[in-house]
Design a protein around this motif. Structure first.
Motif, PDB file in Angstrom:
ATOM      1  N   UNK A 169     -27.542  27.595 -18.303  1.00  0.00           N
ATOM      2  CA  UNK A 169     -27.812  27.334 -16.888  1.00  0.00           C
ATOM      3  C   UNK A 169     -27.640  25.852 -16.574  1.00  0.00           C
ATOM      4  N   UNK A 170     -28.172  24.989 -17.407  1.00  0.00           N
ATOM      5  CA  UNK A 170     -28.051  23.541 -17.176  1.00  0.00           C
ATOM      6  C   UNK A 170     -26.584  23.118 -17.196  1.00  0.00           C
ATOM      7  N   UNK A 171     -25.828  23.634 -18.135  1.00  0.00           N
ATOM      8  CA  UNK A 171     -24.395  23.305 -18.200  1.00  0.00           C
ATOM      9  C   UNK A 171     -23.669  23.786 -16.943  1.00  0.00           C
ATOM     10  N   UNK A 231     -21.761  23.967 -23.965  1.00  0.00           N
ATOM     11  CA  UNK A 231     -23.152  24.256 -24.350  1.00  0.00           C
ATOM     12  C   UNK A 231     -23.366  24.094 -25.847  1.00  0.00           C
ATOM     13  N   UNK A 232     -24.589  23.771 -26.178  1.00  0.00           N
ATOM     14  CA  UNK A 232     -24.988  23.662 -27.573  1.00  0.00           C
ATOM     15  C   UNK A 232     -25.579  25.005 -28.025  1.00  0.00           C
ATOM     16  N   UNK A 286     -33.654  32.300 -12.678  1.00  0.00           N
ATOM     17  CA  UNK A 286     -33.706  31.764 -14.046  1.00  0.00           C
ATOM     18  C   UNK A 286     -34.222  32.785 -15.051  1.00  0.00           C
ATOM     19  N   UNK A 287     -33.766  33.996 -14.921  1.00  0.00           N
ATOM     20  CA  UNK A 287     -34.135  35.063 -15.847  1.00  0.00           C
ATOM     21  C   UNK A 287     -32.853  35.731 -16.311  1.00  0.00           C
ATOM     22  N   UNK A 332     -31.355  29.195 -25.236  1.00  0.00           N
ATOM     23  CA  UNK A 332     -29.903  29.220 -25.079  1.00  0.00           C
ATOM     24  C   UNK A 332     -29.522  29.488 -23.624  1.00  0.00           C
ATOM     25  N   UNK A 333     -30.228  30.409 -22.996  1.00  0.00           N
ATOM     26  CA  UNK A 333     -29.932  30.730 -21.604  1.00  0.00           C
ATOM     27  C   UNK A 333     -30.155  29.514 -20.715  1.00  0.00           C
TER      28      UNK A 333
END
Length: 82
Positions: free
Chosen positions: A44-46, A14-15, A60-61, A39-40
């Motif tokens: 999640x995408x990673x 993650x970035x 997604x919370x 950032x969250x």
């Protein structure tokens, strides 16, 4: 590779700042970190890419998760449903 190792790999890719990465991997409470909503979403995408899964919209919370173990349990749930 087990879920925890894959989760660590996803976070490491993650970035986000290194302090947050270390705290996440050390299983600190998400509320103790300076992780904002962007950032969250990066995390999640990673995770979605690493595990080839998709978080449900209601998941997604960041407040749904106390720490990385909670995220790991959610991933296990998604993997067993597929």
């Amino acid at each position: 590779m087990d879920i925890h190792l894959k989760l660590r790999h996803a976070i490491d890719s993650c970035d986000i700042d290194d302090v947050s990465k270390k705290m996440l991997i050390d299983n600190s409470a998400l509320t103790e970190m300076s992780i904002n909503s962007m950032d969250f979403i990066k995390i999640v995408v990673a995770i979605e890419n690493e595990f080839d899964i998709e978080f449900d919209d209601d998941a997604l919370n960041s407040e749904n998760y106390v720490n990385l173990k909670d995220i790991g349990r959610y991933i296990e749930t998604l993997l067993t449903e597929n």
